[in-house]
Design a protein around this motif. Structure first.
Motif, short mmCIF file in Angstrom:
data_model
loop_
_atom_site.label_atom_id
_atom_site.label_comp_id
_atom_site.label_asym_id
_atom_site.label_seq_id
_atom_site.Cartn_x
_atom_site.Cartn_y
_atom_site.Cartn_z
N MET A 1 0.85 -1.20 0.00
CA MET A 1 0.00 0.00 0.00
C MET A 1 0.88 1.25 0.00
SD MET A 1 -2.94 1.13 2.73
CE MET A 1 -1.84 1.45 4.09
N THR A 2 0.62 2.15 -0.92
CA THR A 2 1.37 3.42 -0.92
C THR A 2 0.39 4.56 -0.71
OG1 THR A 2 2.85 2.43 -2.53
CG2 THR A 2 3.01 4.81 -2.24
N LEU A 3 0.67 5.37 0.29
CA LEU A 3 -0.20 6.50 0.58
C LEU A 3 0.32 7.75 -0.12
CD1 LEU A 3 -0.46 5.94 4.42
CD2 LEU A 3 -2.23 5.44 2.76
N THR A 4 -0.61 8.63 -0.50
CA THR A 4 -0.19 9.90 -1.09
C THR A 4 0.46 10.77 -0.02
OG1 THR A 4 -2.11 9.74 -2.50
CG2 THR A 4 -1.03 11.87 -2.41
N ASN A 5 -0.11 10.71 1.18
CA ASN A 5 0.40 11.57 2.25
C ASN A 5 1.00 10.75 3.38
OD1 ASN A 5 -0.46 14.29 1.37
ND2 ASN A 5 -2.45 13.28 1.34
N ILE A 6 2.00 11.35 4.02
CA ILE A 6 2.63 10.70 5.17
C ILE A 6 1.68 10.84 6.36
CG2 ILE A 6 4.64 10.76 6.70
CD1 ILE A 6 6.08 12.18 4.31
N PRO A 7 1.39 9.76 7.07
CA PRO A 7 0.46 9.87 8.20
C PRO A 7 1.04 10.66 9.36
CG PRO A 7 1.37 7.65 8.07
CD PRO A 7 1.89 8.38 6.88
N ILE A 8 0.16 11.09 10.24
CA ILE A 8 0.59 11.79 11.45
C ILE A 8 1.14 10.77 12.43
CG2 ILE A 8 -0.22 13.13 13.44
CD1 ILE A 8 -2.29 14.41 11.56
N TYR A 9 2.39 10.97 12.83
CA TYR A 9 3.00 10.07 13.82
C TYR A 9 2.83 10.69 15.19
CZ TYR A 9 5.28 7.31 10.18
OH TYR A 9 5.53 6.49 9.11
N SER A 41 8.12 14.73 10.51
CA SER A 41 8.91 15.96 10.67
C SER A 41 10.10 15.96 9.71
CB SER A 41 9.37 16.15 12.12
OG SER A 41 10.24 15.12 12.51
N ARG A 42 10.69 14.79 9.50
CA ARG A 42 11.82 14.70 8.54
C ARG A 42 11.36 15.10 7.14
NH1 ARG A 42 14.18 14.87 11.92
NH2 ARG A 42 15.25 13.38 13.19
N ALA A 43 10.16 14.67 6.76
CA ALA A 43 9.68 14.98 5.41
C ALA A 43 9.53 16.48 5.22
CB ALA A 43 8.34 14.27 5.16
N LEU A 44 8.99 17.16 6.23
CA LEU A 44 8.83 18.61 6.13
C LEU A 44 10.19 19.30 6.13
CD1 LEU A 44 7.03 21.13 6.01
CD2 LEU A 44 6.96 21.10 8.51
N GLU A 45 11.06 18.85 7.05
CA GLU A 45 12.38 19.48 7.12
C GLU A 45 13.12 19.33 5.80
OE1 GLU A 45 13.02 18.87 11.95
OE2 GLU A 45 13.80 17.37 10.55
N SER A 46 13.09 18.14 5.20
CA SER A 46 13.88 17.99 3.98
C SER A 46 13.24 18.73 2.81
CB SER A 46 14.18 16.53 3.67
OG SER A 46 12.99 15.82 3.53
N ALA A 47 11.91 18.83 2.79
CA ALA A 47 11.27 19.59 1.69
C ALA A 47 11.62 21.07 1.78
CB ALA A 47 9.75 19.39 1.74
N VAL A 48 11.51 21.64 2.99
CA VAL A 48 11.81 23.07 3.14
C VAL A 48 13.30 23.32 2.89
CG1 VAL A 48 11.90 24.99 4.78
CG2 VAL A 48 9.85 23.55 4.64
N TYR A 225 1.84 18.18 10.01
CA TYR A 225 1.03 17.63 8.91
C TYR A 225 0.42 18.78 8.08
CZ TYR A 225 -2.31 15.00 6.22
OH TYR A 225 -3.02 14.46 5.18
N LEU A 226 -0.11 19.78 8.79
CA LEU A 226 -0.74 20.91 8.08
C LEU A 226 0.29 21.70 7.26
CD1 LEU A 226 -3.19 22.17 10.85
CD2 LEU A 226 -3.79 20.95 8.74
N ALA A 227 1.51 21.79 7.80
CA ALA A 227 2.56 22.51 7.07
C ALA A 227 2.94 21.75 5.80
CB ALA A 227 3.78 22.70 7.96
N LEU A 228 3.06 20.43 5.91
CA LEU A 228 3.38 19.63 4.72
C LEU A 228 2.27 19.74 3.68
CD1 LEU A 228 4.92 16.19 5.75
CD2 LEU A 228 5.74 17.72 3.96
N ARG A 229 1.04 19.71 4.16
CA ARG A 229 -0.09 19.83 3.24
C ARG A 229 -0.09 21.22 2.59
NH1 ARG A 229 -6.38 18.70 4.54
NH2 ARG A 229 -6.18 20.63 5.70
N GLY A 230 0.20 22.24 3.42
CA GLY A 230 0.24 23.60 2.89
C GLY A 230 1.31 23.77 1.83
N LEU A 231 2.42 23.11 2.02
CA LEU A 231 3.53 23.21 1.08
C LEU A 231 3.12 22.77 -0.32
CD1 LEU A 231 6.36 24.20 1.81
CD2 LEU A 231 7.06 21.83 2.13
#
Ligand code: PLP
Length: 382
Positions: A1-9, A41-48, A225-231
């Motif tokens: 299963m591959t999700l579009t979004n990373i779940p909230i941990y 958090s890693r996903a957001l940090e690396s994207a920004v 999560y909201l920040a990643l979605r906002g990005l």
């Protein structure tokens, strides 16, 4: 299963399968305890980090927290810090109260004069703190030239890049060492959470990381999560904030009630040339210095607006307006004859925003004197 979004941990404890795994995790900290991050958090940090062009990013519970921890991470007792005079005022309060109490000498420089920074550099200046354009008054700074001055004396350059977002100004191409975003604003983009993100180059990273970890700073999982979605929608939203803000600013520039519009993307703005050279876009936030108005007239103007909420913060989908106290500055040149207001152009239709703003100004012009009232030389008479 591959999700579009990373779940909230939601995780404080991260279990290890074996003692050996636990021991190996503890050595590199990351992955040993929830406070040091999660896949989210890693996903957001690396994207920004990638958008900013830095080495690593780290999250803080609010934008202000990212500002204060960046400063405290690189300064110690006996150091001197130079801060732009147009800085976000809670950072000024932190510097004047907390940094000063820690025996760190705080001084301010004129945001638009590189020579003022040069003249104020000392042997113990360890950091230069920039924000471009400045809060409330929107002075654009020549970041590259200011960074060159700072680096001559081995001072680190910290920049609050919130206005431009990671899309419209690339701090590490201009000599910045630590770049900060109040992700609360455009990155979350919907006025529903708090988060700060600071990004460092390789040299400044150890100090930034240890400031976050040693003070125990961490972003909340829902906000991350909201920040990643906002990005994901940032680029689409920013285009509309930019054009709505600019159209609104242009429509106000010619209004007789307006003394000056403070918006770097307007050709007549003192910061326009540097904005054009260094930025690839503008946000929806700008200032307007009104011609002198009575208190009752200012109230009527604000209270007649239908689409602009009266409130702090910015970067959300909705338009906002705020009456700004004359900013606390050391510069005497900063004086406005009438009230200063700050406008955030949201994502509504530009023509609706313009119409609303102009009908509210018309209400003021109708005040008291019925049809006889006139904006004359910008001062209401009649
Ligand atoms: C709002 C703001 C901050 C602080 O962000 P918070 O998330 O509200 O703490 C920092 N810098 C600038 C320029 C801001 O506008």
């Amino acid at each position: 299963m591959t999700l579009t979004n990373i779940p909230i941990y939601r995780a404080s404890t991260i279990l290890s399968e074996t003692l050996e795994e636990w021991e190996s995790r503890k050595q590199n900290v990351i992955g040993s305890y929830g406070r040091f991050g999660s896949p989210l958090s890693r996903a957001l940090e690396s994207a920004v980090c990638e958008l900013e062009g830095g080495y690593r990013s780290i999250l803080f519970p609010s934008g202000l927290s990212a500002c204060t921890h960046s400063l405290i991470g690189v300064l110690k007792a006996g150091d001197h810090v130079l801060i732009t005079d147009s800085v976000y005022s809670p950072v000024r309060t932190f510097a004047d109260q907390v940094l000063a109490r820690l025996q760190i000498k705080v001084e301010y420089f004129n945001p638009t004069e590189v020579s003022d920074l040069s003249a104020k550099m000392r042997a113990n200046t360890r950091a230069v703190y920039l924000e471009s354009p400045g809060s409330m008054t929107f002075e654009v700074q020549d970041v590259r030239a200011l960074a060159a001055v700072a680096h001559q004396s081995d001072a680190l350059v910290i920049l609050d890049n919130t206005w431009a977002t990671p899309l419209y100004f690339k701090p590490f191409d201009h000599g910045v060492d630590i770049s900060i975003h109040a992700a609360t604003k455009y990155i979350l983009g919907h006025s529903d959470g708090f988060l700060g993100i600071a990004t460092a180059n390789e040299g400044a990273w150890p100090a930034l990381k240890s400031s976050a970890h040693e003070f125990g700073e961490i972003g909340g999982p829902d906000d991350i999560y909201l920040a990643l979605r906002g990005l994901r929608t940032l680029a689409a939203r920013m285009k509309q904030h930019w054009s709505n803000g600019l159209e609104l600013a242009q429509s106000l520039g010619a209004h007789p009630a307006v003394d000056k519009v403070l918006h770097p993307a307007l050709p007549g703005d003192p910061g326009h040339a540097i904005w054009k050279r260094d930025f690839s876009g503008a946000s929806g936030l700008f200032g307007v210095a009104l011609k002198p108005l009575s208190r009752a007239q200012l109230s009527l103007f604000f209270n007649s607006l239908r689409l602009f909420g009266i409130g702090a913060s910015w970067g959300g989908y909705e338009s906002l307006i705020l009456s700004v106290e004359t900013p606390k500055r050391m510069q005497s040149s900063l004086s406005f004859e009438g009230p200063l207001i700050r406008i955030h152009a949201g994502l509504e239709s530009a023509s609706d925003l313009i119409e609303d703003m102009h009908q509210a100004l018309q209400e003021v012009s109708n005040l008291g004197a019925g049809r006889g009232a006139r904006w004359q030389e910008g001062v209401l008479t009649g």
